[in-house]
Design an enzyme around this catalytic site. Structure first.
Site, PDB file in Angstrom:
ATOM      1  N   LYS A 128       0.629  -1.242  -0.032  1.00  0.00           N
ATOM      2  CA  LYS A 128       0.126   0.017  -0.019  1.00  0.00           C
ATOM      3  C   LYS A 128       1.051   1.265  -0.185  1.00  0.00           C
ATOM      4  CE  LYS A 128      -4.401   0.931   0.339  1.00  0.00           C
ATOM      5  NZ  LYS A 128      -5.794   0.555  -0.247  1.00  0.00           N
ATOM      6  N   ASP A 168      -7.064   4.634  -4.283  1.00  0.00           N
ATOM      7  CA  ASP A 168      -7.652   4.559  -3.154  1.00  0.00           C
ATOM      8  C   ASP A 168      -8.241   5.844  -2.816  1.00  0.00           C
ATOM      9  OD1 ASP A 168      -7.795   2.503  -0.651  1.00  0.00           O
ATOM     10  OD2 ASP A 168      -7.342   4.451   0.090  1.00  0.00           O
TER      11      ASP A 168
HETATM   12  P1  NDP Z   1     -12.773   8.116  -2.692  1.00  0.00           P
HETATM   13  O1  NDP Z   1     -11.711   9.098  -2.498  1.00  0.00           O
HETATM   14  O2  NDP Z   1     -13.341   7.903  -4.267  1.00  0.00           O
HETATM   15  O3  NDP Z   1     -13.937   8.414  -1.558  1.00  0.00           O
HETATM   16  C1  NDP Z   1     -14.230   8.656  -0.425  1.00  0.00           C
HETATM   17  C2  NDP Z   1     -15.100   8.948   0.206  1.00  0.00           C
HETATM   18  O4  NDP Z   1     -15.086   8.823   1.578  1.00  0.00           O
HETATM   19  C3  NDP Z   1     -15.513  10.309  -0.151  1.00  0.00           C
HETATM   20  O5  NDP Z   1     -17.199  10.608  -0.133  1.00  0.00           O
HETATM   21  C4  NDP Z   1     -15.017  11.161   1.170  1.00  0.00           C
HETATM   22  O6  NDP Z   1     -15.494  12.566   1.457  1.00  0.00           O
HETATM   23  C5  NDP Z   1     -15.239  10.165   2.302  1.00  0.00           C
HETATM   24  N1  NDP Z   1     -14.130  10.420   3.200  1.00  0.00           N
HETATM   25  C6  NDP Z   1     -12.897  10.317   2.987  1.00  0.00           C
HETATM   26  N2  NDP Z   1     -12.302  10.418   4.242  1.00  0.00           N
HETATM   27  C7  NDP Z   1     -13.114  10.970   5.310  1.00  0.00           C
HETATM   28  C8  NDP Z   1     -13.190  11.336   6.340  1.00  0.00           C
HETATM   29  N3  NDP Z   1     -11.976  11.340   7.157  1.00  0.00           N
HETATM   30  N4  NDP Z   1     -14.174  11.660   6.932  1.00  0.00           N
HETATM   31  C9  NDP Z   1     -15.605  11.545   6.471  1.00  0.00           C
HETATM   32  N5  NDP Z   1     -15.608  11.066   5.013  1.00  0.00           N
HETATM   33  C10 NDP Z   1     -14.258  10.745   4.592  1.00  0.00           C
HETATM   34  O7  NDP Z   1     -12.163   6.825  -2.049  1.00  0.00           O
HETATM   35  P2  NDP Z   1     -12.668   5.198  -2.363  1.00  0.00           P
HETATM   36  O8  NDP Z   1     -14.263   5.156  -2.392  1.00  0.00           O
HETATM   37  O9  NDP Z   1     -11.901   4.667  -3.394  1.00  0.00           O
HETATM   38  O10 NDP Z   1     -12.221   4.457  -0.933  1.00  0.00           O
HETATM   39  C11 NDP Z   1     -13.244   4.574   0.156  1.00  0.00           C
HETATM   40  C12 NDP Z   1     -12.726   3.680   1.068  1.00  0.00           C
HETATM   41  O11 NDP Z   1     -12.787   2.293   0.474  1.00  0.00           O
HETATM   42  C13 NDP Z   1     -11.423   3.721   1.456  1.00  0.00           C
HETATM   43  O12 NDP Z   1     -11.318   3.164   2.997  1.00  0.00           O
HETATM   44  C14 NDP Z   1     -10.437   2.712   0.777  1.00  0.00           C
HETATM   45  O13 NDP Z   1      -9.254   2.237   1.246  1.00  0.00           O
HETATM   46  C15 NDP Z   1     -11.675   1.644   0.544  1.00  0.00           C
HETATM   47  N6  NDP Z   1     -11.070   0.733  -0.529  1.00  0.00           N
HETATM   48  C16 NDP Z   1     -10.908   1.213  -1.706  1.00  0.00           C
HETATM   49  C17 NDP Z   1     -10.836   0.723  -2.826  1.00  0.00           C
HETATM   50  C18 NDP Z   1     -11.091   1.138  -4.365  1.00  0.00           C
HETATM   51  O14 NDP Z   1     -10.967   0.278  -5.205  1.00  0.00           O
HETATM   52  N7  NDP Z   1     -10.981   2.358  -4.604  1.00  0.00           N
HETATM   53  C19 NDP Z   1     -10.746  -1.056  -2.852  1.00  0.00           C
HETATM   54  C20 NDP Z   1     -10.831  -1.320  -1.348  1.00  0.00           C
HETATM   55  C21 NDP Z   1     -11.059  -0.465  -0.594  1.00  0.00           C
HETATM   56  P3  NDP Z   1     -14.780  13.863   1.141  1.00  0.00           P
HETATM   57  O15 NDP Z   1     -14.874  14.084  -0.281  1.00  0.00           O
HETATM   58  O16 NDP Z   1     -15.607  14.584   1.892  1.00  0.00           O
HETATM   59  O17 NDP Z   1     -13.400  13.549   1.953  1.00  0.00           O
END
Ligand code: NDP
Length: 447
Positions: A128, A168
């Site tokens: 990662k 991510d």
């Molecule tokens: P994105 O950046 O596309 O979206 C993240 C979302 O979560 C946004 O809506 C963001 O809101 C919100 N968010 C992030 N940090 C915070 C925080 N500290 N408090 C509140 N809301 C928060 O990321 P992903 O959708 O790719 O990833 C989301 C999760 O899924 C993570 O845990 C990631 O590790 C996991 N994941 C992702 C994979 C992938 O293929 N993308 C694979 C497996 C797991 P805002 O825009 O306001 O920050």
């Protein structure tokens, strides 16, 4: 020394050696909780020092990322890549760009990734990376310059047989494009397999963008099926509104469920008749806007600033934003409101106390390392297509993804039963993933 004492000693050493990394301690503790079940039956794992070796990353790279903003000001961020374990294949795992990123966060994510990748049954190790860079509010040109600087160091450490990063939080198609462009320029080679999540026209896989969210929905469908029911007519709450959340919502709707709420870090929206995904995508994907814009455009929706999205009653909860977003209080509210299934779309979004609350309340709970493995699994399918210079159709790739998720579900459930913990997805996933990696490490000697 009893097995429990032996494991407690190893865990203490891991904590001491990685002081100041609470998220990593939490991720390790969750796996250690399951390990006594394995080590009691298979003491050779502990005797071979396998657990200590598994907890220590093979390599950790930390580097300076200097870049210039549109006003000409120089900024310095910190870049990370933790190459955790390559027993099953090249290191594989995403890059996160978010101001909260530090070594402990990257280690927790890398550690979880080892077991997740093993569960897919595909030949990928765990790693990662990321940076404390905050892409929010930055222009495309600034994001490009940051990505170019980040890759200028990272390119020395990755490769299709070495380490294959993906996206991510904060790293989507735009960032992967800039990163791949810089890798290609620096190495003078079109090495498609060095990154996944690429655009379809230049080596990307169909369904990769959708894969994590679709995969979680497939996993939820399997969990409900085990309970003798289905997504049909169920209400679902999905936190976040990023890559994972949007495509979990899409697939839940296709499978007959109704997603009534989602969020971002500013608050959440509720739309009782079901979220309008086209509007949501326009706000979040096309405009990179904030979630309250959905409520200004959709008359049936309301926006709640701050607050807890878990106050919204639902049959199924899919936390898909970030780590530790669902605590014991939220879990108690969900359980009181009758939630039946919780599946982690994000990595470690549920605190240990919240997991215990779900266990006590008899709620089926699936950890991210099983439920959100669809993203990395489809990345491995992208690597397969790149290696054979092939490209598969959307339908075929989606069928492969669905089959992989069914396989992970089956494996998790049967392992939990085999180890005397029927219905416990946490133990099932930890044990099945651990055995796969531990056996490969054993076969390769002390390395
Ligand atoms: P994105 O950046 O596309 O979206 C993240 C979302 O979560 C946004 O809506 C963001 O809101 C919100 N968010 C992030 N940090 C915070 C925080 N500290 N408090 C509140 N809301 C928060 O990321 P992903 O959708 O790719 O990833 C989301 C999760 O899924 C993570 O845990 C990631 O590790 C996991 N994941 C992702 C994979 C992938 O293929 N993308 C694979 C497996 C797991 P805002 O825009 O306001 O920050």
């Amino acid at each position: 020394m009893s097995t429990n004492e032996q494991l407690a000693t190893i865990y203490d050493q891991v904590r001491t050696r990685s002081a100041g990394e609470p998220e990593f301690h939490q991720a390790a503790a969750e796996v250690f909780e399951s390990l006594h079940l394995v080590v009691e039956r298979r003491p050779e794992y502990a005797e071979a020092g396998l657990i200590e070796r598994l907890c220590e990353p093979e390599r950790q790279i930390i580097f300076r990322v200097p870049w210039v903003d549109d006003a000409g000001t120089v900024h310095v961020n910190r870049g990370f890549r933790v190459q955790y374990n390559s027993a099953l294949g090249p290191y594989k795992g995403g890059l996160r760009f978010h101001p909260t990123v530090n070594l402990g966060i990257v280690k927790f994510l890398g550690f979880e990734q080892i077991f997740k990748n093993a569960l897919t049954g595909l030949p990928i190790g765990g790693g990662k990376g990321g940076s404390d860079f905050d892409p929010k509010g930055r222009s495309d040109a600034e994001v490009m310059r940051f990505c170019q600087s980040f890759m200028t160091e990272l390119h020395r450490h990755i490769g299709e047989y070495i380490d294959v990063p993906a996206g991510d939080i904060g790293v989507g198609a735009r960032e992967i494009g800039y990163l791949f462009g810089q890798y290609k320029r620096l190495t003078n080679s079109y090495e498609s397999g060095v990154l996944t999540g690429k655009g379809i026209a230049w080596g990307g896989s169909q369904v990769r963008r959708e894969a994590t969210g679709y995969g979680v929905a497939y996993f939820v469908a399997e969990m409900l099926d085990s309970l003798g029911t289905s997504l049909d007519g169920k209400t679902v709450v999905v936190s976040g509104s990023g890559n994972v959340a949007l495509y979990a919502i899409e697939k839940v709707h296709q499978l007959g469920g109704t997603v009534t709420a989602c969020s971002d870090s500013s608050g959440y929206v509720v739309d009782p008749g079901g979220l309008d995904l086209a509007v949501l995508k326009a706000v979040k994907e096309d405009r990179r806007g904030r979630i309250d814009e959905y409520a200004t455009e959709v008359a049936t929706a309301s926006f709640v600033a701050g607050g807890s999205i878990w106050d919204v009653p639902c049959d199924v909860a899919v936390p898909s934003a970030t780590q530790n977003e669902l605590d014991a209080d939220a879990a108690a509210v969900l359980a009181r409101n009758g939630v039946r299934v919780v599946a982690e779309g994000a990595n470690m979004p549920t605190t240990p106390a919240a997991i215990q609350t779900f266990r006590d309340a008899g709620v089926a709970f699936a950890p991210g390392k099983a439920a959100n493995a669809g993203g990395v699994a489809t990345s491995a399918l992208e690597m397969q297509q790149n290696a054979s210079r092939d490209s598969w159709s959307f339908e075929y790739t989606d069928r492969r993804l669905a089959a992989i998720m069914r396989g992970i579900h089956r494996r998790t459930v049967t392992t939990a039963e085999e180890y005397g913990m029927p219905g416990d997805y946490v133990h099932g996933a930890n044990i099945a993933g651990f055995i796969e990696v531990a056996d490969a490490m054993s076969a390769m000697g002390v390395i």
